[in-house]
Write an enzyme that holds these catalytic residues in place. Structure first.
Site, PDB file in Angstrom:
ATOM      1  N   SER A 171     -19.301  16.527 -23.838  1.00  0.00           N
ATOM      2  CA  SER A 171     -18.120  16.339 -24.693  1.00  0.00           C
ATOM      3  C   SER A 171     -18.059  14.896 -25.208  1.00  0.00           C
ATOM      4  CB  SER A 171     -16.865  16.729 -23.916  1.00  0.00           C
ATOM      5  OG  SER A 171     -15.752  16.847 -24.760  1.00  0.00           O
ATOM      6  N   GLU A 267     -17.196  27.262 -29.805  1.00  0.00           N
ATOM      7  CA  GLU A 267     -16.363  26.128 -29.421  1.00  0.00           C
ATOM      8  C   GLU A 267     -16.137  25.181 -30.587  1.00  0.00           C
ATOM      9  OE1 GLU A 267     -18.060  22.868 -27.140  1.00  0.00           O
ATOM     10  OE2 GLU A 267     -19.792  24.132 -26.732  1.00  0.00           O
ATOM     11  N   HIS A 297     -16.253  25.426 -24.148  1.00  0.00           N
ATOM     12  CA  HIS A 297     -16.599  24.006 -24.171  1.00  0.00           C
ATOM     13  C   HIS A 297     -17.001  23.539 -22.770  1.00  0.00           C
ATOM     14  CE1 HIS A 297     -16.508  19.954 -25.777  1.00  0.00           C
ATOM     15  NE2 HIS A 297     -15.682  19.568 -24.804  1.00  0.00           N
TER      16      HIS A 297
END
Length: 331
Positions: A171, A267, A297
């Protein structure tokens, strides 16, 4: 906007794109839970981002998550932040990973990511330096990049040559994976063996993500949260006097190390993962893009429960072993 590397390199490198089909019942359950819990919470945060949200409590709660059996850990102190050294029992010590956790630059840390990191360490037979970098809104993204470079210097100073080091993250940590590599190379440090990014954020401009069909399909991020985060980062850069944060997709990517990028097909950051892979390839950088059908995610954090997540960790481990072994053979 900074001129992106893909506009500068006329000879693209082939992009390897793999599709991993199938969505297990466990993956569907996980998506349903996140859609009913995390996503509404993030939507509330996006409506009132200026409130004193106790983001540090997320990592404190993560203290209940132990590392995987068969790994040991010890505390490490970098110049401006703590880190944790995770080692699989019986590791040969041939390779190391610099890991940068996700959490939108706002939350999470060593505790929340200990299980994921220790799984990757075991799969790759590598020792991992998990960095608790400085975060917004107290510090700009630039501080996190500096902490990542400090972690890379720590590994080099402790006997790991660059061809035995992989920089990885998920991320926001995926953003830092590429940003730290670029900054380290700008500072004259040797290029690491590879980059590995899990569901990476790579573009601070929210327009592409918000316009993508996944903006309404993502099980984790509400549409409104993306521009709020981008604005927060931009305003903090200006307020702190930090140089503006440059998205990895807009940086000069020529001479970057090979990369593995994993992303779920639905996502929010799928658009970022795909764009980064395309721009790396256009800059002459070998890149493997793995697209996992309908995974959430950073689904890899659910390894041990979601079969696809367990397989993804295996893929990461094999990639790291292959890249470091190949470079060691050349050396």
């Amino acid at each position: 906007m900074t001129t992106s590397a893909f506009e500068l390199c006329p000879t693209p490198f082939p992009l390897t794109r793999q599709m991993f089909a199938g969505t297990s019942p466990q993956a569907q359950v996980l998506a349903g839970i996140l859609r009913r819990t995390v996503k509404p919470f993030l939507d509330t945060w996006a409506r009132r981002p200026g409130l004193p949200w106790p983001a540090e409590l997320v990592d404190i709660a993560g203290r209940t998550l132990p590392p995987m059996k068969g790994t040991t850990r010890r505390a490490v102190q970098l110049p401006h932040c703590p880190a944790e050294w995770i080692q699989p029992t019986g590791s040969t010590g041939d390779r190391a990973i610099l890991y940068l956790h996700g959490g939108a630059f706002l939350c999470c840390g060593i505790n929340t990511h200990r299980q994921l990191v220790s799984r990757i360490a075991t799969a790759a037979d590598a020792r991992v330096l998990n960095v608790a970098y400085r975060m917004i809104p107290r510090d700009p993204v630039r501080a996190a990049i500096d902490d990542g470079v400090d972690g890379y210097r720590w590994l080099l100073a402790h006997g790991y040559t660059a061809d035995r080091i992989v920089i990885a993250g998920d991320s926001a940590g995926g953003f830092l994976t590429f940003a730290v590599t670029l900054e380290a190379m700008r500072q004259g440090l040797p290029r690491p063996a590879a980059n590995v990014a899990l569901s990476p954020l790579t573009d601070l401009d929210p327009s592409r993500k918000v316009a993508h069909p996944n903006a309404s399909q993502c099980a984790v991020f509400p549409r409104r949260a993306v521009p709020v985060l981008s604005t927060m980062i931009e305003e903090l850069d200006a307020r702190s006097g930090s140089e503006p944060s440059v998205s990895p997709v807009d940086d000069v990517l020529v001479d970057m190390p090979p990369a593995l990028i994993q992303t779920g097909s639905q996502e929010m950051t799928f658009a970022d993962a795909e764009l980064m892979a395309e721009r790396l390839a256009a800059s002459g950088v070998p890149c493997e893009l793995q697209i996992w059908q309908r995974q959430v995610h950073v689904f890899q954090a659910a390894a041990g429960f979601v079969p696809e997540a367990t397989r993804a960790i295996t893929e990461i481990g094999e990639y790291i072993r292959r890249l470091t072994a190949a470079r060691l053979a050349v050396a």
